[in-house]
Design a protein around this motif. Structure first.
Motif, PDB file in Angstrom:
ATOM      1  N   TYR A 199      -1.298 -65.497  76.481  1.00 30.92           N
ATOM      2  CA  TYR A 199      -0.128 -64.800  76.931  1.00 30.92           C
ATOM      3  C   TYR A 199       0.131 -65.282  78.533  1.00 30.92           C
ATOM      4  O   TYR A 199       1.295 -65.815  78.764  1.00 30.92           O
ATOM      5  N   ARG A 203       2.563 -68.171  79.786  1.00 31.40           N
ATOM      6  CA  ARG A 203       3.545 -67.713  81.145  1.00 31.40           C
ATOM      7  C   ARG A 203       3.764 -68.512  81.960  1.00 31.40           C
ATOM      8  O   ARG A 203       4.625 -69.372  83.130  1.00 31.40           O
ATOM      9  N   LYS A 206       5.132 -71.652  81.912  1.00 33.66           N
ATOM     10  CA  LYS A 206       6.011 -72.115  81.267  1.00 33.66           C
ATOM     11  C   LYS A 206       7.149 -72.491  83.078  1.00 33.66           C
ATOM     12  O   LYS A 206       8.319 -73.045  82.888  1.00 33.66           O
ATOM     13  N   GLY A 207       6.442 -72.065  84.078  1.00 33.69           N
ATOM     14  CA  GLY A 207       7.439 -72.374  85.007  1.00 33.69           C
ATOM     15  C   GLY A 207       7.174 -73.892  85.306  1.00 33.69           C
ATOM     16  O   GLY A 207       8.117 -74.153  85.692  1.00 33.69           O
ATOM     17  N   ASN A 249       6.458 -71.065  74.195  1.00 39.92           N
ATOM     18  CA  ASN A 249       7.496 -69.582  73.343  1.00 39.92           C
ATOM     19  C   ASN A 249       6.704 -69.066  72.319  1.00 39.92           C
ATOM     20  O   ASN A 249       6.127 -67.989  72.083  1.00 39.92           O
TER      21      ASN A 249
ATOM     22  N   ASP B  13       6.739 -70.504  93.808  1.00 42.18           N
ATOM     23  CA  ASP B  13       7.033 -72.016  93.356  1.00 42.18           C
ATOM     24  C   ASP B  13       8.120 -72.416  94.289  1.00 42.18           C
ATOM     25  O   ASP B  13       9.121 -72.743  93.713  1.00 42.18           O
ATOM     26  N   THR B 102       9.822 -65.541  85.153  1.00 45.62           N
ATOM     27  CA  THR B 102       9.867 -66.774  83.433  1.00 45.62           C
ATOM     28  C   THR B 102       9.160 -65.282  81.958  1.00 45.62           C
ATOM     29  O   THR B 102       8.786 -65.957  81.140  1.00 45.62           O
ATOM     30  N   LYS B 122      14.217 -67.856  83.860  1.00 46.94           N
ATOM     31  CA  LYS B 122      14.215 -68.816  84.522  1.00 46.94           C
ATOM     32  C   LYS B 122      14.293 -69.514  83.108  1.00 46.94           C
ATOM     33  O   LYS B 122      14.029 -69.858  81.728  1.00 46.94           O
TER      34      LYS B 122
END
Lengths: 423, 142
Positions: A199, A203, A206-207, A249, B13, B102, B122
């Motif tokens: 998880y 996550r 993802k950024g 995802n 970020d 996110t 995001k």
């Protein structure tokens, strides 16, 4: 002393050695002596006997003998002196003897009741025999008892041994169970750690991925347009970034379904309603594949489940059928429900490519396993289906024939019947 | 549409702040945008303004929109929200807050919903910004 008196009186009353009278006197004297001796013996016996009946009888005989003796004794006086007095005395003695005789007569039944020695002996023998028999029986009984006791002892010894073995067995099982529980706990913890890892990894990745895609867009905007070389590069870059994004995802979804469903999230859900939602989401691919979807949930229109999970199940099943459709024929997907034993069964059947279960069956539900490369897929869909069903105490079955189609059977615990707490 | 008085971007970020800064610049909805690396820096800034310690010139301005990331070091989005709620009502009333993250974690979405705060995933796009403006700054229209 009595004898002395008698002899003295006789001596006094009769002149010694005189003819036949003298002989009669001597004879009488013997008789009296005999009577008195018998009477004495009888009284003596009566005194010594310890049973009342016989004492009385002996005493009565003694009395009769005494009276007889007394009557004969009176003969001496009769000759010496005249006598009414003596006559009366004789009468008294006679009456006394008669009374004794009468009493004796009365005592007959009692005397008859007294067993004879012979009888007694016989009885004795009988009794002895009986006693012997009883002793034998007793011995036999004792033997049997001993045997029984032995047997009981043996049995209890066996029982104790068996019991000990059982206890040892139980102890072993308990230990094994404890180990299992602790192993299980470890596994659950590891699984949870892994879920957390997946998880947070998905996550946190993802950024940066979003940044890359944002930067790519920004670069595209800054660069002069109409450069075919650059356009091609950017297309590939976009594909790569969206592929990473899709995989992330999927990972996020996997970690999400691994988390146990909260009791409050369970609701009565209509299959039809959730299916319509899924069809709306997949509208584009359904349209493009020209899939014909038929649904009949009349046998069991509702299920007690988490909405997210049921949605995920139907979406994965439908997209699976669409992905692996047979290009030679129109795709037909039929969805039906029914009640079977303690389960509510959802059957999703398609006429797609099908697969060889003997070859792939065991890996079918494994994470990231893929069996086709002609279509885009992540190898997550079937894994998610399996995990959701497992987490909800249900199961999944697959039937498939290569070139004919595939049927998925989802077994939901039927909460209409089973109201027990979920584990 | 009248330009906003200012926007704060709170995210650890840098690249994300950079991209959002660029997007907002290109949309030309404000002249003043500031970036903060975590909730604490942003809160200190807002606190000094609300207490009147800072002169509202140049670098210091009162924002009308704050875009807030959730997962940040030092002070995360929810901690920042808790402190922000303690600022004076008059200061807060014309400031719009939106979570930008996110995270699709149920827990986070539920917390955001409980605080009646707009929740954006995001990446930030012109469409999402436009929707936000339409929802909260309609009366800015001239």
């Amino acid at each position: 002393m009595l004898l002395f008196q008698i002899s003295s009186s006789v001596n006094a009353g009769t002149p010694a050695g005189s003819g036949p009278d003298g002989l009669v006197l001597v004879g009488e004297l013997f008789v009296v002596t005999a009577y008195l001796l018998v009477a004495g013996v009888l009284f003596y016996l009566a005194l010594k006997r310890d049973d009342r009946e016989r004492r009385v009888v002996l005493a009565l005989f003694g009395t009769i003998a005494l009276m007889g003796g007394a009557v004969h004794l009176l003969e001496f006086w009769e000759t010496a002196s005249q006598g009414n007095f003596l006559l009366i005395l004789r009468l008294v003695f006679g009456v006394a003897a008669l009374i004794a005789a009468y009493l004796l007569f009365r005592a007959i039944p009692g005397l008859l009741a007294i067993p004879s020695e012979k009888q007694l002996k016989r009885t004795n023998i009988d009794l002895r025999a009986q006693i012997e028999e009883r002793e034998k029986a007793e011995a036999a009984l004792r033997e049997t008892q001993q045997e029984l006791e032995d047997r009981v002892q043996k049995r209890s010894a066996q029982a104790i041994t068996a019991n000990r073995e059982l206890e040892r067995e139980i102890e072993n099982r308990k230990r094994a169970e404890k180990q299992l529980i602790s192993k299980n706990y470890e596994l659950i913890k590891k699984n949870a750690d892994l879920d957390d890892f997946v998880y947070y990894a998905s996550r946190d990745l993802k950024g940066p991925v979003l940044n890359v895609s944002g930067l790519v867009d920004a670069i595209r905007e800054e660069l002069p347009p109409n450069n075919p070389e650059l356009t091609q590069l950017f297309t590939r870059l976009d594909d790569s970034v969206s592929s990473i994004h899709r995989k992330l995802n999927n990972l996020a979804e996997v970690s999400r379904i691994q988390k146990p469903v909260e009791e409050v999230d369970l609701k009565k859900l209509s299959f039809q309603a959730v299916l319509e939602q899924v069809q709306a989401t997949l509208a584009q691919s359904i349209r493009e594949s020209d899939a014909k979807i038929q649904a009949d949930f009349s046998a069991a229109p509702e299920v007690f489940f988490s909405r997210d999970n049921l949605y995920s199940l139907l979406r994965n099943l439908l997209s699976n059928s669409i992905k692996y459709r047979d290009p030679q024929r129109t795709l037909q997907i039929s969805l039906t429900t029914r009640l079977q034993d303690q389960y509510l069964v959802l059957e999703v059947k398609d006429n797609g490519m099908g697969m060889d279960l003997s070859q792939y069956g065991q890996h079918l539900f494994s994470l990231f396993r893929r069996f086709h490369d002609h279509v885009e897929g992540s190898g997550v869909g079937l894994y998610i289906i399996k995990r959701i069903m497992d987490n909800n105490r249900g199961k999944v079955e697959v039937q498939s024939v290569l070139g004919e189609g595939t049927t998925f059977l989802l077994y939901f615990v039927n909460h209409d019947q089973d109201t027990g707490k979920r584990v | 549409m009248k330009k906003l008085k200012g926007i704060l971007l709170i995210d650890d970020d840098d690249t994300n702040n950079f991209l959002n800064h660029r997007l907002l610049n290109r949309m030309q909805i404000t002249d003043k945008i500031r970036e903060f690396r975590n909730g604490k820096q942003a809160f200190d800034y807002l606190y000094s303004i609300s207490e009147g310690h800072a002169e509202l010139t140049g670098e210091y301005f009162k924002p009308s929109l704050i875009l807030l990331d959730i997962n940040m070091p030092v002070m995360d989005g929810f901690e920042f929200l808790a402190l922000f709620e303690k600022l004076s009502e008059s200061f807060r009333k014309d400031v719009v807050l939106a979570l930008l993250t996110t995270s699709e974690h149920n827990q986070d979405t539920a917390r955001a919903a409980a605080s009646h705060i707009t929740y954006l995933t995001k990446p930030l796009t012109t469409q999402k910004v436009q929707d936000l403006l339409d929802a909260h700054f309609k009366d800015n229209a001239e």
